[in-house]
Write an enzyme that holds these catalytic residues in place. Structure first.
Site, PDB file in Angstrom:
ATOM      1  N   HIS A  77       0.838  -1.191   0.000  1.00 10.59           N
ATOM      2  CA  HIS A  77       0.000   0.000   0.000  1.00 10.59           C
ATOM      3  C   HIS A  77       0.872   1.238   0.000  1.00 10.59           C
ATOM      4  O   HIS A  77       2.000   1.224   0.489  1.00 10.59           O
ATOM      5  CB  HIS A  77      -1.014  -0.005   1.146  1.00 10.59           C
ATOM      6  CG  HIS A  77      -0.447  -0.055   2.531  1.00 10.59           C
ATOM      7  ND1 HIS A  77       0.049   1.058   3.179  1.00 10.59           N
ATOM      8  CD2 HIS A  77      -0.303  -1.070   3.408  1.00 10.59           C
ATOM      9  CE1 HIS A  77       0.457   0.734   4.387  1.00 10.59           C
ATOM     10  NE2 HIS A  77       0.268  -0.564   4.556  1.00 10.59           N
ATOM     11  N   ASP A  79      -0.156   4.356   1.191  1.00 10.65           N
ATOM     12  CA  ASP A  79      -0.452   5.369   2.216  1.00 10.65           C
ATOM     13  C   ASP A  79       0.206   5.030   3.554  1.00 10.65           C
ATOM     14  O   ASP A  79       0.638   3.894   3.786  1.00 10.65           O
ATOM     15  CB  ASP A  79      -1.973   5.524   2.401  1.00 10.65           C
ATOM     16  CG  ASP A  79      -2.663   4.218   2.777  1.00 10.65           C
ATOM     17  OD1 ASP A  79      -2.302   3.167   2.207  1.00 10.65           O
ATOM     18  OD2 ASP A  79      -3.547   4.243   3.651  1.00 10.65           O
ATOM     19  N   ASP A 109       6.071   0.083   7.503  1.00 16.60           N
ATOM     20  CA  ASP A 109       4.693  -0.191   7.059  1.00 16.60           C
ATOM     21  C   ASP A 109       4.264   0.865   6.062  1.00 16.60           C
ATOM     22  O   ASP A 109       3.717   1.874   6.450  1.00 16.60           O
ATOM     23  CB  ASP A 109       3.776  -0.227   8.283  1.00 16.60           C
ATOM     24  CG  ASP A 109       2.363  -0.649   7.940  1.00 16.60           C
ATOM     25  OD1 ASP A 109       2.124  -1.088   6.800  1.00 16.60           O
ATOM     26  OD2 ASP A 109       1.490  -0.528   8.813  1.00 16.60           O
ATOM     27  N   GLU A 141      -5.050   1.911   2.521  1.00 20.32           N
ATOM     28  CA  GLU A 141      -5.052   0.661   3.308  1.00 20.32           C
ATOM     29  C   GLU A 141      -5.260   0.962   4.781  1.00 20.32           C
ATOM     30  O   GLU A 141      -5.956   0.240   5.489  1.00 20.32           O
ATOM     31  CB  GLU A 141      -3.730  -0.089   3.105  1.00 20.32           C
ATOM     32  CG  GLU A 141      -3.729  -1.497   3.689  1.00 20.32           C
ATOM     33  CD  GLU A 141      -3.279  -1.568   5.141  1.00 20.32           C
ATOM     34  OE1 GLU A 141      -3.392  -2.643   5.728  1.00 20.32           O
ATOM     35  OE2 GLU A 141      -2.816  -0.536   5.699  1.00 20.32           O
ATOM     36  N   GLU A 142      -4.650   2.061   5.246  1.00 14.27           N
ATOM     37  CA  GLU A 142      -4.625   2.345   6.682  1.00 14.27           C
ATOM     38  C   GLU A 142      -5.986   2.793   7.226  1.00 14.27           C
ATOM     39  O   GLU A 142      -6.160   2.910   8.428  1.00 14.27           O
ATOM     40  CB  GLU A 142      -3.572   3.429   6.989  1.00 14.27           C
ATOM     41  CG  GLU A 142      -2.138   3.045   6.623  1.00 14.27           C
ATOM     42  CD  GLU A 142      -1.554   1.993   7.552  1.00 14.27           C
ATOM     43  OE1 GLU A 142      -2.280   1.460   8.405  1.00 14.27           O
ATOM     44  OE2 GLU A 142      -0.355   1.708   7.412  1.00 14.27           O
ATOM     45  N   GLU A 169       3.286  -6.623   4.371  1.00 14.73           N
ATOM     46  CA  GLU A 169       3.014  -6.009   5.675  1.00 14.73           C
ATOM     47  C   GLU A 169       4.063  -6.446   6.692  1.00 14.73           C
ATOM     48  O   GLU A 169       4.585  -7.561   6.623  1.00 14.73           O
ATOM     49  CB  GLU A 169       1.628  -6.449   6.179  1.00 14.73           C
ATOM     50  CG  GLU A 169       0.480  -5.624   5.643  1.00 14.73           C
ATOM     51  CD  GLU A 169       0.482  -4.199   6.188  1.00 14.73           C
ATOM     52  OE1 GLU A 169       0.590  -4.008   7.409  1.00 14.73           O
ATOM     53  OE2 GLU A 169       0.385  -3.271   5.369  1.00 14.73           O
TER      54      GLU A 169
HETATM   55 ZN   LIG Z   1       0.479  -1.636   6.286  1.00 18.75          ZN
END
Ligand SMILES: [Zn+2]
Length: 259
Positions: A77, A79, A109, A141-142, A169
């Site tokens: 991801h 973001d 992350d 995603e977050e 992740e």
């Molecule tokens: Zn993540």
């Protein structure tokens, strides 16, 4: 574990420098990576959100036969979570090395993984592949994996369905092969109110709701007793529970509806 190459670090530095907090656009990052893919002769596919503020990105390296379906996907991801109110000792958007560790918003992350995947594109293009390799970057995603579902839909529409997906992740470098899903159900019962001395004139919404609660408890007991089971999970069966309940109109009134 060996130290990351300078090329990977260079990509990580660029990705970290672009503030992609979920509430803001991720387009500068998506365009940077898409431009890189184009420079390698690839045809990246940018899938914008309906309002155009953000986008998902799909980069496909075809196999030696030119096939693009199936294959392996490296999925990340774009973001990051906000830094609001956090006490940083260095600029979160400037990749900083201290004592052999890298600091910056999203280093772990998951722009670290993104940087590795993006950097690998040049090497993947340079050799005949026995299976296609895809790099995917999603938005939001977050804030609930909001970008993932439209990304899957867009991939389906583009005829690209990877056989295997590696999601980068942070897992403390352990391989996680599955994740339980969640389903939320909300039920509303509508009764007929009546004075509690005249119950035969009413329909009690709480009592009917209680029968659903009871049914759900029994269903959860069946899963616990009969499975299906997967011993890889700490709780090896599907769980179910009733976690919120409200209703009633007064202590002497057959309830009409939830509050
Ligand atoms: Zn993540």
């Amino acid at each position: 574990m060996s130290a990351p190459s300078s090329d990977v670090l260079s990509w990580l530095e660029k990705l970290i420098a672009i503030d992609t907090t979920s509430r803001d656009t991720n387009l500068p990052l998506i365009e940077l990576v898409a431009d890189h893919a184009r420079s390698l002769g690839l045809s990246p596919q940018v899938f914008p959100t309906p309002d155009g503020a953000k986008a998902n990105l799909l980069i496909t390296v075809p196999d030696a036969q030119g096939r693009t379906d199936g294959g392996i996907m490296l999925s990340g991801h774009s973001d990051v979570v906000p830094t609001d109110g956090q006490a940083w000792t260095s600029d979160p958007y400037t990749l900083t090395e201290r004592d052999g560790l890298l600091y910056g918003r999203g280093v772990t992350d998951m722009k670290g993984f993104d940087a590795v995947a993006i950097n690998a594109l040049a090497a993947l293009v340079a050799q005949p592949l026995s299976t296609p390799v895809h790099v995917g970057l999603t938005h939001d995603e977050e804030v609930g994996c909001v970008g993932a579902q439209p990304f899957v839909d867009a991939m389906k529409a583009a005829g690209v369905l990877p056989d295997i997906v590696f999601v980068g992740e942070p897992t403390s470098m352990r391989m996680i092969r599955a994740h339980k899903s969640i389903n939320l159900v909300e039920a509303t019962f509508h009764g007929v109110p009546a004075h509690s001395s005249l119950t035969s004139s009413g329909v009690n919404a709480i009592e009917y709701a209680a029968s659903l609660v009871r049914y759900w408890r029994e269903q959860a007991d069946r899963w616990r007793a009969d499975g299906p089971f997967d011993e890889a999970y700490p709780v090896a069966y599907t769980t179910g529970s009733v976690n919120l309940f409200s209703g009633g109109n007064g202590v002497n009134i057959v309830p009409r509806a939830p509050r």
